[in-house]
Structure formats: C-alpha cells, structure tokens
Design a protein around this motif. Structure first.
Motif, mmCIF file in Angstrom:
data_model
loop_
_atom_site.group_PDB
_atom_site.id
_atom_site.type_symbol
_atom_site.label_atom_id
_atom_site.label_comp_id
_atom_site.label_asym_id
_atom_site.label_seq_id
_atom_site.Cartn_x
_atom_site.Cartn_y
_atom_site.Cartn_z
ATOM 1 N N PHE A 1 0.836 -1.201 0.000
ATOM 2 C CA PHE A 1 0.000 0.000 0.000
ATOM 3 C C PHE A 1 0.872 1.253 0.000
ATOM 4 O O PHE A 1 0.526 2.271 -0.612
ATOM 5 C CB PHE A 1 -0.922 0.001 1.225
ATOM 6 N N GLY A 2 2.015 1.177 0.668
ATOM 7 C CA GLY A 2 2.930 2.315 0.668
ATOM 8 C C GLY A 2 3.453 2.626 -0.721
ATOM 9 O O GLY A 2 3.655 3.791 -1.077
ATOM 10 N N PHE A 3 3.669 1.558 -1.510
ATOM 11 C CA PHE A 3 4.133 1.799 -2.878
ATOM 12 C C PHE A 3 2.986 2.191 -3.798
ATOM 13 O O PHE A 3 3.124 3.098 -4.626
ATOM 14 C CB PHE A 3 4.833 0.554 -3.437
ATOM 15 N N PHE A 4 1.872 1.491 -3.668
ATOM 16 C CA PHE A 4 0.703 1.814 -4.507
ATOM 17 C C PHE A 4 -0.514 1.940 -3.601
ATOM 18 O O PHE A 4 -0.890 0.977 -2.942
ATOM 19 C CB PHE A 4 0.449 0.716 -5.546
ATOM 20 N N PRO A 5 -1.088 3.127 -3.467
ATOM 21 C CA PRO A 5 -0.968 4.239 -4.410
ATOM 22 C C PRO A 5 -0.001 5.361 -4.006
ATOM 23 O O PRO A 5 0.248 6.250 -4.794
ATOM 24 C CB PRO A 5 -2.383 4.800 -4.418
ATOM 25 N N ILE A 6 0.563 5.337 -2.780
ATOM 26 C CA ILE A 6 1.221 6.542 -2.272
ATOM 27 C C ILE A 6 2.490 6.878 -3.041
ATOM 28 O O ILE A 6 2.637 7.971 -3.598
ATOM 29 C CB ILE A 6 1.496 6.379 -0.769
ATOM 30 N N LEU A 7 3.448 5.956 -3.073
ATOM 31 C CA LEU A 7 4.697 6.246 -3.788
ATOM 32 C C LEU A 7 4.475 6.374 -5.283
ATOM 33 O O LEU A 7 5.216 7.095 -5.966
ATOM 34 C CB LEU A 7 5.721 5.154 -3.503
ATOM 35 N N TRP A 8 3.488 5.697 -5.796
ATOM 36 C CA TRP A 8 3.148 5.797 -7.219
ATOM 37 C C TRP A 8 2.814 7.248 -7.584
ATOM 38 O O TRP A 8 3.155 7.738 -8.655
ATOM 39 C CB TRP A 8 1.994 4.863 -7.519
ATOM 40 N N ILE A 9 2.174 7.949 -6.661
ATOM 41 C CA ILE A 9 1.853 9.371 -6.865
ATOM 42 C C ILE A 9 3.128 10.205 -6.837
ATOM 43 O O ILE A 9 3.389 11.021 -7.726
ATOM 44 C CB ILE A 9 0.878 9.871 -5.776
ATOM 45 N N VAL A 10 3.937 9.993 -5.802
ATOM 46 C CA VAL A 10 5.122 10.816 -5.599
ATOM 47 C C VAL A 10 6.128 10.630 -6.733
ATOM 48 O O VAL A 10 6.697 11.593 -7.253
ATOM 49 C CB VAL A 10 5.775 10.473 -4.242
ATOM 50 N N ILE A 11 6.353 9.381 -7.136
ATOM 51 C CA ILE A 11 7.329 9.096 -8.201
ATOM 52 C C ILE A 11 6.959 9.839 -9.472
ATOM 53 O O ILE A 11 7.803 10.484 -10.112
ATOM 54 C CB ILE A 11 7.414 7.575 -8.456
ATOM 55 N N ASN A 12 5.691 9.769 -9.857
ATOM 56 C CA ASN A 12 5.268 10.412 -11.105
ATOM 57 C C ASN A 12 5.235 11.932 -10.983
ATOM 58 O O ASN A 12 5.482 12.644 -11.965
ATOM 59 C CB ASN A 12 3.917 9.858 -11.544
ATOM 60 N N ALA A 13 4.950 12.440 -9.775
ATOM 61 C CA ALA A 13 4.972 13.891 -9.571
ATOM 62 C C ALA A 13 6.395 14.429 -9.705
ATOM 63 O O ALA A 13 6.629 15.466 -10.353
ATOM 64 C CB ALA A 13 4.402 14.238 -8.197
ATOM 65 N N ILE A 14 7.358 13.738 -9.091
ATOM 66 C CA ILE A 14 8.745 14.169 -9.196
ATOM 67 C C ILE A 14 9.260 13.998 -10.624
ATOM 68 O O ILE A 14 10.087 14.784 -11.101
ATOM 69 C CB ILE A 14 9.635 13.380 -8.214
ATOM 70 N N TRP A 15 8.765 12.995 -11.338
ATOM 71 C CA TRP A 15 9.158 12.792 -12.740
ATOM 72 C C TRP A 15 8.781 14.000 -13.595
ATOM 73 O O TRP A 15 9.572 14.465 -14.426
ATOM 74 C CB TRP A 15 8.504 11.528 -13.288
ATOM 75 N N VAL A 16 7.576 14.525 -13.376
ATOM 76 C CA VAL A 16 7.153 15.715 -14.120
ATOM 77 C C VAL A 16 8.121 16.857 -13.857
ATOM 78 O O VAL A 16 8.545 17.571 -14.777
ATOM 79 C CB VAL A 16 5.712 16.114 -13.730
ATOM 80 N N TYR A 17 8.495 17.024 -12.596
ATOM 81 C CA TYR A 17 9.458 18.072 -12.250
ATOM 82 C C TYR A 17 10.809 17.830 -12.927
ATOM 83 O O TYR A 17 11.417 18.751 -13.472
ATOM 84 C CB TYR A 17 9.633 18.133 -10.739
ATOM 85 N N GLN A 18 11.284 16.588 -12.903
ATOM 86 C CA GLN A 18 12.590 16.270 -13.490
ATOM 87 C C GLN A 18 12.620 16.593 -14.978
ATOM 88 O O GLN A 18 13.648 17.033 -15.510
ATOM 89 C CB GLN A 18 12.917 14.780 -13.275
ATOM 90 N N MET A 19 11.500 16.402 -15.667
ATOM 91 C CA MET A 19 11.454 16.720 -17.094
ATOM 92 C C MET A 19 11.576 18.220 -17.326
ATOM 93 O O MET A 19 12.208 18.659 -18.298
ATOM 94 C CB MET A 19 10.177 16.161 -17.730
ATOM 95 N N THR A 20 10.972 19.018 -16.445
ATOM 96 C CA THR A 20 11.095 20.472 -16.600
ATOM 97 C C THR A 20 12.530 20.923 -16.333
ATOM 98 O O THR A 20 13.005 21.879 -16.935
ATOM 99 C CB THR A 20 10.137 21.213 -15.646
ATOM 100 N N VAL A 21 13.218 20.228 -15.430
ATOM 101 C CA VAL A 21 14.631 20.528 -15.183
ATOM 102 C C VAL A 21 15.463 20.142 -16.401
ATOM 103 O O VAL A 21 16.353 20.881 -16.840
ATOM 104 C CB VAL A 21 15.133 19.786 -13.934
ATOM 105 N N GLU A 22 15.183 18.977 -16.966
ATOM 106 C CA GLU A 22 15.914 18.460 -18.122
ATOM 107 C C GLU A 22 15.843 19.420 -19.297
ATOM 108 O O GLU A 22 16.829 19.594 -20.026
ATOM 109 C CB GLU A 22 15.333 17.093 -18.508
ATOM 110 N N THR A 23 14.694 20.064 -19.491
ATOM 111 C CA THR A 23 14.526 20.963 -20.639
ATOM 112 C C THR A 23 14.853 22.418 -20.308
ATOM 113 O O THR A 23 14.846 23.272 -21.195
ATOM 114 C CB THR A 23 13.074 20.908 -21.148
#
Length: 545
Positions: free
Chosen positions: A74-96
């Motif tokens: 449960f800690g991984f899904f749904p909680i970490l699943w949210i955080v991982i994808n949220a930080i991924w969006v941020y990482q893409m903005t940093v990358e560009t």
C-alpha cells in the motif's frame, strides 16, 4: 485467524496503551533525538511493532508478517506511485530548462521569498492537495521552492507546514467521504463542521510560513499579504464546504487565496534585503548559501513561459477531467478489491476486519493520472522518449531511500492496526469522558502521524470517535470532524511525508533535521485545534451544525 485484543497487558487499557505506544515512541526518538536515518528508524520501529504484536498481543507471526506486507505494498501503490510520477514531471522540466523559466516568471510577481512561500507552498500546494492529495503537494512545491533559491531543508519544511489546512478536503474531499462511511454520519454535515474548524487554522498558516522564512522580521514586514492569503482561503473554504460543494472546498479556496496575495503584492510589493540563488535538486542541505543572483534584464519569450507553466496546467486539467462523474465512473471500472492472501483478521467485537481488503484502483489513483499528465508534459516540452525515460530513472534513484522508508512506515502502521495496538491507544483516550472533546483531535493527529494519511486516520478512528462522543454526551459530528481537523496536523511529522520531502529536495538522511523543525509547529497548531474543539463543545456549540 487472529482476533484483535484491546487490553493484553494485565487487562488494563492504560498499561496496554503504554506498550502499544512503543513503536511510535521509538520511531520519533530515533528521528528527532538520535538522528537516525529515516529508513533505518522505520525498519527498526517496524521490528518493534511486530515483536509487540506477537509477544504481547498474541498475534501469529505469519499474520503479523502478512499485515506488514500489505502495508508495504500500500505504501508503494498508491502513495509512492503518486510521488514518483509527480517528481518525474518536475525532473522533465529541469531536463529541458523550463523550470528555470518558471522560477524567473514567479520572480516577476515577487522576488520576496516570503511571498513566494505563501503563493507556492500554501495556495498552489492547496490546489494540488485538492486535486491529488497524499504526497503530491509536498513533492511538487518543495522542489519549486528549491528552484527559486530556498535552501533544501527550509523548502521541505515550508512545504510540510503549508500542507495542513487543505488536507481534510484533499483529493476532492476523500478524507471527509471516508469519514462519513466509517462514522455513519452525512458527508455534507461532516464537511460543514470541518469547514468551521480548518478555515480558522488556515488564517495562521501563511503567517507561520513567513516566520519560517524570515523570523519576526518576516511577520512584521509581510503580515498583510500573509493574512490576506489566509483569511481569503479560510472564507473560501468555509463558504464552499457549507453552502456549495464539499469536494470543491480546496479548489475554490486555493484559487481565491492566490488571487488575494497577488493583488496585495501588486498594490504594495515587499522588497527583501537578500534573495538566495537557486539550488539544484540533490544539493547539500548544510552547504553555504550561494551568492545572490543577478536580476534578469530581458524576459523569457512568451512561448517558453507558457511551456514552463504547461506541466502544472496539464496536471490540473487531467485531475479535473478525471473528477467528472461520467469519466470517473468509466475509470472506476478498472478498480477491484481483493482480499490480501492468507490474512484473516477479526475485530475485538468478533466481526471480520476490513483491513485485509486491498483496493487496486489502477486508473482512479492520482498516481496514474499524474503519469498521464507526465506523458502530455513530455510532448508539450518536446522531450524525446529517451530523455523522458532518463528523467524517470533519475527520479527512481533520487527516491530510492524514500521508497524504503514509506514502505516500512506503512508496514508499521498496518501491523499496529491489525494487531490492535492503534485501537488500544484510541480506546484508552476515548475513556476521558467530557474531556474527550479536547482530546479528540489528538486521536486524529496520532492516526495521521502513523499512517501519513487523513483518509486512513478517519477510516481507523471515525467509528470510535462517534462511539466515544455518544458515551460522553458530546456531539458525534463535532468529535468525528475533530478527528479529521486534528489529523491534518500530523501530516507534517509523519515519517512517510518527511521521507517524501527530504527525497524531493535531495537531502536524504536529514529527515530528523526536518522533523525537529516542523514538530513544534505541529504541536502549536494541534493545541489550537484542541482548544477550538473544546470551545465548540461548550460555549461555541452554536458552531456545530
């Protein structure tokens, strides 16, 4: 099969409660006093919880282990699943490079860190809480503050403290809806009652943020925009939850709050004496402060500015669309509830426990919706699949220890819940009689501190609050609402959220430092809500619907 026991130590709730509190006490002592790394403290406290469950509560070791595995998943899904994808969006903005564009754009509104903290951590964070909830606001706003020049630990502290007043109505009022189901009380009535508690708290949260940023001077110089943001948010949350729609309370309040702060700043902009330079994610918390950045003389092209804001507009759009009734109903077809294999639990009353029922909401979880928003972001920012996958890999590497921490903490919570340790603590507190009106928010605070979720706390203690209120001659609506309102203040000290905040700003191992800085704010605000609950049970009883 295991049936929960409430008083295993000398048939005494008080002595049993002292033993049941040991896993939490060990966790917070290791984090706040001994400065043990969060993942180590969480794993060690999980071991303590399992030992107590088996040795004191008589829970079979197999059942304790299965409860722990369910919690970890449960800690991984749904909680970490949210955080991982949220930080991924941020990482893409940093990358560009678009996050730098966003930072410069925010600076045009105000280069005052105190104002930026209010707009981003409080107002924008409340909007993210309204749409996604769980760890999303902490993950996203902390890295936004980081890019604006805040030191890593301060950015995490601000994001955690700001993530309080909006939490009860987060994820489109999921905590309130859950509370209604477990307590048997109407959703609208509970929403109205919480809407007469957390809005008062909201008035003071922006003032706390400016105090964290700049101490007494910050409060003295920026109290007008801070108060404007808090008051407008509180009025919006109260009016919406009581007269319009409980799920929309935070959405409307956050937008009104941001508008109010920007309007005040336009009329009388503040001028800080010093603005720190941006710090990249993953920076060292105790590194020396960078030199001030030079003011940008030529603005970024309008198209680049729009693309910089696009990821957050996409996130909002995706979440709003997924909340439309027909769309939500369609997505919900992919949701299934499965019984955790081999886990057989009964409550102390002898009825089957709902804890082994694991909800697999593949499409309605905010994590999957954030992943969809990330794909749209990739296209909008013109990022190749290879670079996007590289950013995802960097995100997983950055969050690796947070993943261990969150899974261990949720395993701890599930073991405590399954064995009866958490219910022992709650039942003991519920025996306080009329004084329970003051203690009720503490129960919610404790639940969120353990699970990291106001929804989970309401699910755990909602029915208990109603039973205790009935026995003590108190309002069931007030006590149930107090569970949710007090719970929001446990969010900032939850190891789960501490790990998310530390990982987001790249200061793994500094969770204890963050904990010590937010703990006092958690206690101060909790005391305020406890006092308010006590007054609403007596001289302010007219506030109870």
């Amino acid at each position: 099969m295991y049936r929960q026991i409430l008083d295993p130590v000398a048939h005494s709730l008080a002595w049993s409660s002292l033993v049941a509190a040991l896993p939490l006490a060990s966790l917070f002592v290791m984090l706040g006093v001994l400065r043990v790394r969060a993942w180590l403290a969480s794993v060690a406290s999980l071991a303590v919880a399992i030992v107590i469950a088996v040795a004191v509560y008589g829970m079979p070791i197999g059942q304790a282990a299965l409860a722990g595995t369910e919690g970890a998943v449960f800690g991984f899904f749904p909680i970490l699943w949210i955080v991982i994808n949220a930080i991924w969006v941020y990482q893409m903005t940093v990358e560009t490079g678009h996050f730098d564009v966003l930072r410069r754009s925010f600076a045009t509104v105000s280069d005052d860190h105190r104002i930026q903290a209010i707009i981003i951590a409080f107002s924008f964070g409340a909007l993210l809480e309204a749409l996604a909830g769980f760890g999303t606001p902490v993950a996203v706003t902390s890295v936004m503050l980081l890019a604006l020049g805040f030191k890593p630990i301060k950015a995490a502290v601000l994001a955690l403290v700001a993530n309080t007043a909006p939490v009860a109505f987060g994820a489109m009022a999921t905590p309130i809806i859950t509370l209604a189901k477990t307590s048997g009380l109407p959703t609208d009535t509970l929403g109205a009652m919480v809407g007469r508690q957390t809005p008062i708290l909201a008035v003071f949260v922006p003032l706390a943020l400016v105090a964290i940023v700049d101490g007494r001077r910050g409060v003295r110089e920026a109290w007008i925009p801070a108060l404007a943001g808090g008051v407008v948010f509180g009025l919006g949350q109260y009016a919406t939850s009581n007269f319009v729609s409980v799920p929309l309370a935070d959405v409307i309040a956050s937008l009104l709050s941001a508008g109010a702060v920007v309007s005040v700043v336009r009329l009388s902009p503040s001028r800080p004496e010093h603005v720190d330079a941006p710090v990249t994610a993953g920076g060292v918390a105790d590194a020396p402060a960078p030199e001030p950045t030079e003011r940008v003389t030529s603005p970024d092209p309008r198209g680049e500015v729009l693309r910089a804001y696009a990821p957050y507009a996409i996130v909002i759009a995706v979440f709003v669309v997924c909340q439309i009734a027909p769309v939500k109903k369609l997505l919900d077809k992919a949701t299934s509830v499965v019984h955790w294999p081999g886990l057989h639990l009964y409550t102390a009353k002898g009825t089957p426990s709902s804890l082994p029922n694991f909800t697999l909401n593949l499409l309605t979880t905010p994590g999957t919706q954030m992943l969809v928003a990330g794909v749209f972001t990739m296209v909008t920012l013109r990022l190749s699949v290879g670079r996007a996958l590289k950013a995802y890999g960097a995100t997983l590497h950055q969050l690796r220890w947070a993943i261990v921490t969150v899974m261990a903490v949720l395993a701890l919570a599930f073991v405590m819940n399954a064995s009866g340790q958490t219910i022992t603590l709650g039942t003991w507190m519920a025996g306080a009689g009329g004084a329970f009106a003051i203690l009720s928010p503490i129960l919610g605070w404790l639940g969120v501190a353990v699970t990291g979720s106001d929804t989970s706390s309401n699910s755990l203690f909602g029915a208990l609050q109603v039973t205790a209120a009935t026995k003590a001659g108190l309002s069931p609506v007030l006590m149930a609402a107090g569970n949710s309102s007090g719970g929001v203040l446990g969010k900032m000290i939850s190891p789960q959220n501490l790990a998310i905040g530390a990982a987001a700003v790249g200061v793994h191992g500094k969770e204890g430092d963050i904990f010590r800085r937010v703990f006092i704010w958690s206690l101060v605000f909790l005391a305020f809500v406890c006092a308010l609950s006590g007054l609403q049970s007596s001289v302010l009883s007219w506030m109870v619907p």
